[in-house]
Design an enzyme around this catalytic site. Structure first.
Site, PDB file in Angstrom:
ATOM      1  N   TRP A  45       0.779  -0.998   0.051  1.00 46.64           N
ATOM      2  CA  TRP A  45       0.090   0.081   0.027  1.00 46.64           C
ATOM      3  C   TRP A  45       0.859   1.170   0.043  1.00 46.64           C
ATOM      4  CZ3 TRP A  45      -1.895   2.849   4.760  1.00 46.64           C
ATOM      5  CH2 TRP A  45      -1.066   2.734   5.873  1.00 46.64           C
ATOM      6  N   ASP A  46       2.137   1.024   0.316  1.00 46.10           N
ATOM      7  CA  ASP A  46       3.225   2.286   0.333  1.00 46.10           C
ATOM      8  C   ASP A  46       2.823   3.243  -0.787  1.00 46.10           C
ATOM      9  OD1 ASP A  46       3.830   0.146   2.082  1.00 46.10           O
ATOM     10  OD2 ASP A  46       5.943   0.686   2.031  1.00 46.10           O
ATOM     11  N   GLU A 104      -0.188  -2.864  12.449  1.00 41.24           N
ATOM     12  CA  GLU A 104       0.211  -4.120  12.613  1.00 41.24           C
ATOM     13  C   GLU A 104       0.638  -4.644  13.880  1.00 41.24           C
ATOM     14  OE1 GLU A 104       3.183  -4.351   9.570  1.00 41.24           O
ATOM     15  OE2 GLU A 104       1.474  -4.147   7.802  1.00 41.24           O
ATOM     16  N   LYS A 138       1.929   0.198  16.109  1.00 41.21           N
ATOM     17  CA  LYS A 138       3.147   0.267  15.218  1.00 41.21           C
ATOM     18  C   LYS A 138       3.229   1.740  14.535  1.00 41.21           C
ATOM     19  CE  LYS A 138       5.491  -2.106  11.611  1.00 41.21           C
ATOM     20  NZ  LYS A 138       5.420  -3.204  10.512  1.00 41.21           N
ATOM     21  N   GLN A 139       2.167   2.017  14.168  1.00 42.00           N
ATOM     22  CA  GLN A 139       2.182   3.026  13.272  1.00 42.00           C
ATOM     23  C   GLN A 139       0.711   4.106  13.062  1.00 42.00           C
ATOM     24  OE1 GLN A 139       2.969   0.269  10.061  1.00 42.00           O
ATOM     25  NE2 GLN A 139       2.053   1.570   8.898  1.00 42.00           N
TER      26      GLN A 139
END
Length: 769
Positions: free
Chosen positions: A359-360, A486, A597-598
């Site tokens: 998806w980046d 994640e 995580k993000q």
């Protein structure tokens, strides 16, 4: 802005060797070549010697402990396709090697205006005789299949015999590291000998992949001159077992003599060419005939146009300018341009994540190209359109009767994620790709793309949302999915996922309504895609009733239905050496805590600002920043953007921090495996979409620039609906100038202006906000 990056040193340093291989790699969207040393390194040095083709792959086994239904048991991996880098030079029998002269001084340069890398070395042999080396490498943007090494050396005071070996190896292996999940865990033999061909210009080796049955041709020619006079005497040997070619030269030189070896390498593959060997031969003859000076000139012309569109400068911060320039150049080097490929997580700079697309690309790199080079953005989305059929097959494997589910990680469109909780379950990939399609349209106004490709992507991904979701208490819910975070997997109603589905449905319905105004085109679309009025109404109802979690007590959007039920991870007392957490804690242990995580919900607030009020956004931002580790390189740039949007200038600058310098400073300690391409796009977004608050809508461009206290000002260029614009901000004024294009509408600090022609400029007093 400086477009030169240099590193100086003495002797060969194993500690920074692989990092330099990444930073000084050469790529052009088709081929990528690690910045390894032509002469090689000692056997006990860790090096990742690689040459890659974007989208070229083989199949590797990925064993599952339990053979459950339709779990992925093999994966596609980007291949190290050949090694044409090797040039060995000996002086009276002693090979040139930086490892053999601890005092040799070197300079490595990345010149982003010329599109080359250069290594200059002052070296002495064991008798103390000195030579100077100047080695230039280029991956051509004019001829994408071409990689060149321009290898020059001059004798300072050496007299004697020189022997040169230019090697070409057709069978190579990939790098692997069983201790790092971001790299291949074991070594496989992916290539086998297919053909060898000696042509007038040089030699061509053809190899084929063991499992995917693809072919790759690498054709090489060497031109050697001494004091600008051609050296015709060469010896060519072919090792059939190793599928390797060696071209050697031997002659005497004296002090002052200059030797130049121009090595042309051409790469072609059977994905793009029916007869890749003959095409390689033809291309090699052409480039040798035209000569390297011609390609140097065309490289500069290409990059002049690129920088004209992408210009950006932070006034008063040289290091940051250098990093931003580096990042934008790396994105260009990484971007697939032909519809057959996309942008891998590590670009074409290394083998981290095995060359997979995530998806980046759509969330962090397409926005950059949409604003600076829409043609590349379109090609990246065209790749997703070409793999739409495989996305539909993937959805069927997961039990869906309708719709398309794009794979979490892939090369050709097949799912390559073996750990489905944090892989395949990330259904938001469909919403991410839909978002990128919509963003490209908003920025470019390219309605033809929507009609030809974009609407079909949106329709099939929205069919997937209708199939995976269901109604509960008159709300449309989406269960058992994983959001961007994640460290939290397989949950119900991940806020980000539901919001992205709602947004995609809104725009799909909007596009269908506009297409209906073109009667013939609409009827054809309905017929080709079996679209019914019942389906349109189902989409409309699901969009209106989409459940977006909200907690009244905290005044935030919970990340998912169960997130707030979990204990909060004690980040403050977690030892620094235990980060990133994913390498030190079992996944199930992480899943039972509130730890991110993000950016997840925070990212949703940036992308979909209409779905909650500003108070909820700020409450959520402050809540999640306390429990987010930023173990992903995609995270801090999002927090910076959202802090800017909320008017939290100090936090915006704090989170922006060194993210733009991530690879040059190696802050995540793994840039040796390849660049962090998404972070590079994210750092650009943190300035344009964050500090400058640029937001493109289909009929208007919005800006409300803010200036960090540490900066004197900044300016950048962007494209909007075919116009090239320059935005300039300092402590006194803010301006937007149309450099080329037709009439567009902009809103600056809440006031609307129309720029009707080139060279028209709007300048207003800078406003604190």
């Amino acid at each position: 802005m400086s477009k030169i990056y240099q590193v100086t040193g003495i002797g060969l340093n194993e500690k920074n060797l692989q990092l330099q291989e990444t930073i000084f790699h050469n790529a052009n969207g088709y081929i990528g070549v690690r910045g390894t040393l032509e002469e090689g390194v000692p056997a006990d040095f860790d090096t990742m010697r690689g040459m890659y083709i974007n989208g070229f792959y083989d199949i590797a086994p990925m064993k599952q402990a339990e053979k459950l239904c339709n779990l992925v048991e093999d994966k596609e991996s980007m291949l190290n396709v050949a090694d044409t880098q090797t040039i060995e030079v000996s002086f009276d029998g002693q090979k040139f090697s930086m490892a053999d002269d601890a005092d040799c001084r070197y300079v490595r340069t990345l010149d982003m205006e010329k599109g080359i890398t250069r290594r200059e070395v002052d070296w002495s042999n064991k008798e103390g005789k000195q030579l100077h080396f100047n080695i230039t490498r280029m991956a051509s943007f004019e001829e994408r299949s071409l990689f060149t090494i321009d290898y020059c050396f001059q004798s300072i005071d050496f007299s004697g015999t020189v022997e040169i070996h230019s090697r070409h190896l057709g069978l190579v292996r990939n790098y692997f590291n069983p201790k790092d999940p971001r790299l291949a865990g074991e070594s496989h033999n992916h290539l086998k000998k297919e053909d060898v061909h000696i042509c007038e210009s040089g030699a061509c080796l053809v190899s084929s992949t063991v499992e995917s049955h693809l072919k790759v041709a690498s054709a090489v020619a060497n031109i050697v001159t001494v004091n600008q006079k051609r050296q015709p005497s060469e010896v060519v040997t072919y090792d059939e077992t190793a599928h390797a070619m060696d071209v050697s030269y031997r002659f005497d030189i004296r002090p002052g003599d200059e030797v130049r070896i121009i090595k042309y390498s051409i790469f072609t593959d059977s994905i793009r060419e029916e007869d890749c060997r003959n095409v390689a031969d033809e291309k090699l003859s052409k480039v040798v005939e035209q000569g390297i000076a011609s390609y140097y000139k065309k490289q500069q012309e290409y990059l002049k146009e690129f920088w004209n569109n992408s210009s950006m400068e932070i006034v008063g911060d040289r290091d940051l300018n250098e990093s931003l320039c580096f990042n934008m150049y790396q994105l260009l080097q990484s971007a697939g341009y032909d519809g057959y490929s996309s942008i891998a997580a590590k670009g074409l700079s290394g083998e981290g994540y095995e060359g997979h697309y995530f998806w980046d690309t759509e969330m962090f790199m397409v926005p950059y190209f949409a604003m600076t080079n829409p043609a590349i953005a379109r090609k990246l989305l065209e790749y997703r359109y070409k793999t739409l059929g495989k996305a539909k097959e993937n959805a069927a494997l997961l039990g869906h009767k309708k719709g398309a589910l794009y794979p979490w990680r892939t090369i050709t469109g097949r799912e390559c994620s073996g750990y489905y909780p944090s892989g395949t379950a990330q259904y938001h990939i469909d919403g991410d790709i839909a978002y990128a399609v919509i963003l490209y349209y908003k920025t470019s106004g390219d309605w033809e793309f929507i009609k030809e490709m974009g609407l079909k992507i949106l329709l099939e991904t929205n069919r997937l949302w209708l199939d995976v979701g269901n109604y509960y208490k008159d709300r449309f819910v989406i269960n058992c999915v994983t959001g961007p975070d994640e460290y939290t997997c397989i949950v119900n109603n991940n806020y980000y996922t539901n919001a992205s589905a709602k947004y995609s449905m809104q725009w799909c319905l909007k596009f269908i309504q506009r297409l209906a105004e073109e009667k013939d085109a609409y009827q054809q679309f309905v017929k080709e895609n079996d679209l019914t009025e019942e389906e349109i109404q189902a989409m409309k109802e699901a969009e209106e009733k989409m459940y977006l979690p909200y907690d009244e007590t905290l005044g935030i959007n919970p990340q998912d239905d169960s997130f707030l039920q979990k204990p909060i991870w004690d980040l403050e007392h977690t030892p620094q050496e235990e980060f990133p957490l994913l390498l030190h804690y079992h996944p199930l242990h992480l899943y039972r805590y509130q730890v991110c995580k993000q950016a997840d919900t925070v990212l949703a607030h940036y992308l979909f600002p209409d779905y909650q009020d500003k108070e909820t956004e700020e409450n959520s931002f402050r809540y999640y920043e306390k429990i987010t580790t930023h173990d992903s390189s995609l995270s801090t740039c999002v927090f910076s953007i959202m802090a800017s949007r909320l008017g939290l200038k100090d936090k915006a600058y704090y989170y922006f921090g060194d993210s733009a310098k991530m690879d040059l400073l190696n802050t995540h300690k793994n840039s040796k495996d390849g660049i962090h391409a998404a972070n590079m796009g994210g750092s650009y977004m943190a300035i344009v979409n964050g500090f400058a608050r640029v937001q493109a809508e289909e009929d208007k461009l919005f800006l409300a620039p803010a200036l960090p206290e540490n900066w004197q000002g900044y300016h950048f260029r962007i494209r909007y609906h075919g116009s090239l614009l320059e935005v300039s901000v300092n402590k006194e004024t803010c301006s937007i100038e149309q450099l080329e294009g037709t009439a567009i509408t902009v809103e600056l600090y809440g006031k609307e202006y129309v720029l009707e022609a080139a060279n028209q400029k709007v300048e207003v007093p800078y406003q604190e906000n």
